[in-house]
Motif scaffolding. Structure first.
Motif, short mmCIF file in Angstrom:
data_model
loop_
_atom_site.label_atom_id
_atom_site.label_comp_id
_atom_site.label_asym_id
_atom_site.label_seq_id
_atom_site.Cartn_x
_atom_site.Cartn_y
_atom_site.Cartn_z
N GLY A 3 51.19 6.83 19.08
CA GLY A 3 49.84 7.56 18.35
C GLY A 3 49.78 8.24 16.97
O GLY A 3 48.44 8.35 16.91
N ALA A 57 51.67 4.69 27.25
CA ALA A 57 51.13 4.13 26.02
C ALA A 57 50.37 2.40 25.76
O ALA A 57 49.89 2.40 25.92
CB ALA A 57 50.86 5.42 24.44
N SER A 58 52.02 2.25 25.90
CA SER A 58 51.92 0.76 25.51
C SER A 58 51.24 -0.02 27.38
O SER A 58 51.45 -1.25 27.07
CB SER A 58 53.52 0.08 25.33
N THR A 92 48.36 -3.64 25.71
CA THR A 92 48.52 -3.69 24.04
C THR A 92 46.96 -4.34 23.80
O THR A 92 46.63 -4.40 23.41
CB THR A 92 49.69 -4.66 24.21
N ASP A 121 52.06 -4.99 17.21
CA ASP A 121 52.18 -5.40 18.61
C ASP A 121 52.99 -6.65 19.18
O ASP A 121 53.10 -7.34 19.59
CB ASP A 121 50.47 -6.27 18.70
N ASP A 125 44.14 -4.11 24.69
CA ASP A 125 43.21 -3.68 24.48
C ASP A 125 43.09 -3.07 23.68
O ASP A 125 41.81 -2.62 22.71
CB ASP A 125 42.37 -2.03 26.45
N ASP A 126 44.09 -1.98 23.42
CA ASP A 126 44.19 -2.01 21.76
C ASP A 126 44.37 -2.62 20.40
O ASP A 126 43.09 -2.62 19.74
CB ASP A 126 45.55 -1.30 21.65
N GLY A 176 55.13 0.61 18.28
CA GLY A 176 53.86 0.74 18.40
C GLY A 176 53.11 0.21 17.39
O GLY A 176 51.98 -0.53 17.48
N ARG A 213 40.78 -2.09 17.80
CA ARG A 213 41.71 -2.58 16.89
C ARG A 213 40.95 -3.05 15.64
O ARG A 213 40.29 -3.28 15.27
CB ARG A 213 43.33 -2.17 17.06
#
Lengths: 430, 338
Positions: free
Chosen positions: A290, B20-21, B24, B96, B26-27, B93, B31
């Motif tokens: 990030g 963090a992954s 995915t 995706d 939701d990311d 990351g 975005r």
């Protein structure tokens, strides 16, 4: 009989020199056929040249500019009854893609404007007849470039620029109390500003006064554009860094010298592609996920560091070429170290180094094509992308010739400019 | 250098990446775009047109996933990745989803910690020879000079194949497919070997493709498919069932032309479940009910995508073969939508 004279009173008309002693015949004989060995070599070379050109030139002149695919090109060639013909239609269809890559089409003008302004910005550096006031524009240009190419909010570049103001102010205020502390503050405070304050502040101001335009992400900045951006920033940053490293390497201060030598020798001992892989792959793993550390900035840093190391050695060569007397002259005039460097040593050392410095610049510019290996789609990577289209699958030379031509224009201009500069700075009147 | 420090940093970075992954989907939704890694150009699989729009078989998989999530096949940014950078781009990351002619192997699945969502294309290594050589089988290639890309699995497969058949060959090392085409055409080698899909694409670019044949032997298994990071099963499920939806749609006869009509309701319960008129399969995936309908209407079913990009109607002209449906003698087989 008094008018009889043994001395000619009027000139004979000038006569042409004998046939073999003038014009093309003389030139041919002295340059091409001045002995049997040279004559044989000339004939052999001419025959080889003919063989090569007889294939290439018709191919080139018969070039086909119409049609939307390689198949159509071949059909047109057969229709015209040509033996061989280049298929330049691929250039006609894709030239903008080769130059601008995936940059949005309706924003091309921003990239072109940035290029035009680049020439304005560097003109006071290149030519001394240009008004000196333009240097103000040169100082602003890097921020303008970011705003033009990447777009987005105008407050980002403005806040980044303000960092320099912060440093200047810090120095002005604190240096009155303590010079060393002021110098340190002038370095530290802007860094703190850039890392912690500039971003949120720019965001805050933007939410109140939104000035900006369409943003373009780094992954869409590709094609020849990326080579120009990386090349120009690398050139602009590596020269000052190289000078500092060269001076550091000659410094009497042990730590400074060791650090400079260590850096130069480490970077010169590693291929550029390795550094690029570090920028792309290792930093990906090291940085927390990030983290928005732009890939183009990473590549710029690596390219700059790489060429700065070479630059340092080139300039060190220039420094070493100066006679000892020049240093002593500076000392005897009572100049301190920086004054002597600025007024006596560097102008001469840099002048001696111009050909090699420009050589490094040209090398750096061409090395930017290596970014294709770390998945940045530069112009060379685009030849492959275009070839992957079924319409153009199997087309090679036309694309490569175009790429070579574009690079040649840039590199040849640089080389001509360096020759102009050498002539202008020539002070030894032999 | 202190190695433990480096490994320490790596571990921390790896942990950070792992946590963090977790979501995915939701990311991607936040975005508004899917980041999809594709190849740096291979005919039929991924290439940009003159306007920079990507097309190809791998690209269709990306577009299908984007359609499943957003209902919009254009809500996807493509990142061309070289074979050296593809796995790190996925692991970090940057993308995706990787839909980049990547062979599903044990070590990539297990050691590199990726999850293959299925097999989109069954490929295998083949041989391309000029017709005038008069060879009809790879078994006749004893003593041939072979153009082969160095440092690839194809090189190892070739050595194995010739050794097991007790034949000799002389390798002509090449770097890229482009170089391979040139060398082969210039006569530097009798045989060119690489994946059969690439051979077909190569042959299609020749001035006289009829003078060259691809031999019937396929000497290796190269199952190509999209892959995602380990550890996010929901995201893996979305990609897997997107691919399955395309295959199932072909099997059930749902095409981009008739999907609108069939979505009104049919007598076939599986079509109804697939298109969201019956049941809540979309909801279980965290997607809208008409996710599969959107895929079929904008990207098409598996057969349509195959035909449009690499099928026998295109210049590349790959026959369905192993990629045919299981009902038609191929290997494409999707678990039921139930």
């Amino acid at each position: 009989m008094s008018n009889l004279s043994y001395v000619r009173t009027d000139m004979l008309p000038e006569q042409a020199p004998p046939a073999g002693q003038s014009g093309i015949a003389l030139w041919l004989r002295t340059n091409l056929f001045s002995g049997w060995v040279n004559s044989v070599v000339t004939v052999v070379v001419l025959v080889l040249l003919y063989k090569v050109l007889a294939d290439i030139l018709p191919w080139f002149w018969n070039g086909i500019w119409v049609g939307d695919s390689l198949t159509e090109c071949r059909a047109i060639r057969d229709e015209r009854g040509l033996e061989s013909a280049a298929c330049f239609s691929v250039i006609r269809e894709r030239w903008s893609q080769l130059l601008f890559g995936f940059y949005p089409k309706h924003l091309y003008w921003r990239a072109i404007l940035a290029l035009v302004l680049l020439f304005v910005a560097i003109s006071p550096i290149l030519f001394d007849r240009v008004p000196r006031k333009l240097f103000m524009f040169t100082a602003v240009y890097p921020f303008l470039l970011v705003f033009l190419i990447w777009g987005g909010s105008i407050w980002g570049p403005l806040m980044a620029m303000a960092g320099f103001g912060v440093g200047y102010l810090a120095y002005k205020v604190i240096a009155t109390q303590n010079a060393l502390l002021g110098l340190i503050a002038a370095f530290i405070l802007p860094v703190i500003w850039w890392i912690f304050i500039a971003g949120p502040l720019a965001g805050a101001i933007h939410s109140v006064v939104p000035i900006g335009w369409e943003a373009v992400e780094s992954k869409f900045i590709s094609g020849f554009m990326i080579s120009v951006i990386i090349g120009v920033s690398g050139i602009a940053l590596s020269l000052p860094l190289g000078i500092v490293l060269a001076l550091g390497r000659q410094s009497d201060m042990f730590i400074v010298r060791v650090m400079c030598i260590g850096f130069i020798e480490f970077v010169r001992g590693v291929p550029l592609i390795t550094l690029l892989f570090v920028a792309q792959l290792l930093l990906n793993y090291f940085l927390p996920k990030g983290t928005n550390f732009d890939i183009i900035v990473r590549v710029m840093i690596m390219v700059t560091l790489f060429s700065a190391a070479y630059m340092a050695e080139t300039i060190r060569g220039g420094l070493a070429a100066l006679p000892r007397g020049q240093y002593e002259a500076g000392d005897s005039l009572g100049l301190n170290y920086w004054q002597a460097q600025q007024l006596i040593i560097m102008p001469q050392a840099l002048k001696i180094s111009i050909p090699s410095i420009v050589g490094i610049f040209i090398g750096l510019f061409k090395d930017t094509t290596l970014v294709a290996f770390i998945s940045i789609s530069d112009i060379l990577a685009f030849t492959n992308l275009i070839r992957a289209n079924t319409a153009w699958n199997g087309i090679y030379w036309e694309l490569f010739i175009f790429v070579a031509f574009v690079f040649w224009i840039c590199c040849f201009s640089m080389s001509r400019y360096s020759m102009y500069l050498e002539r202008k700075l020539q002070t030894d009147h032999h | 250098m202190n190695k433990s420090v480096i490994f320490g940093v790596l571990t921390v970075a790896g942990l950070a990446a792992g946590t963090a992954s977790a979501a995915t989907l939701d990311d991607v939704k936040a975005r508004g775009k899917l980041n999809c890694g594709v190849t740096t150009g291979l005919a039929g699989f991924a290439s940009p047109d003159a306007n920079g729009n990507w097309e190809g078989f791998d690209v269709d998989v990306c577009r299908a996933v984007a359609t499943a999530v957003f209902g919009d096949p254009n809500a996807v940014d493509f990142t061309p990745l070289t074979s050296a950078t593809r796995f790190s781009a996925l692991a970090s990351g940057e993308v995706d989803l990787l839909s980049r002619i990547t062979t599903w192997t044990f070590s990539r699945d297990v050691d590199l910690k990726f999850e293959f969502a299925g097999i989109a294309f069954y490929d295998g290594q083949g041989f391309l020879v000029p017709k005038e050589l008069g060879v009809s089988s790879a078994k006749d290639l004893d003593g041939a000079t072979v153009c082969i890309q160095t440092g690839t699995t194809t090189e190892l497969n070739l050595a194995d194949y010739f050794r097991t058949n007790k034949m000799e060959y002389e390798p002509v090392p090449i770097e890229t497919n482009a170089e391979g085409q040139q060398q082969y055409l210039a006569g530097a080698c009798d045989v060119y070997t690489t994946d059969s899909s690439a051979l077909a694409a190569t042959r299609a670019t020749f001035e006289n493709p009829d003078e060259h044949v691809v031999l019937p032997e396929i000497i290796s298994k190269e199952p190509l498919g999209p892959l995602v990071r380990h550890g996010d099963n929901q995201w893996g499920d979305i990609v897997r069932w997107t691919l399955n939806a395309m295959i199932t749609a072909e099997e059930l006869g749902v095409t981009s032309a008739n999907v609108g009509e069939l979505a009104g309701g049919t007598d076939n319960p599986e079509i109804n479940r697939l298109l969201g008129t019956d049941g809540n399969l979309g909801e279980q995936l965290g997607l809208s009910a008409d996710w599969a309908k959107n895929i079929i209407s904008s990207v098409g079913n598996y057969g349509e995508s195959f035909a449009r990009n690499v099928g026998s109607e295109t210049p590349i002209g790959i026959a369905r073969g192993l990629n045919g449906l299981w009902t038609e003698g191929g290997l494409q087989y999707s678990p039921p939508f139930r």
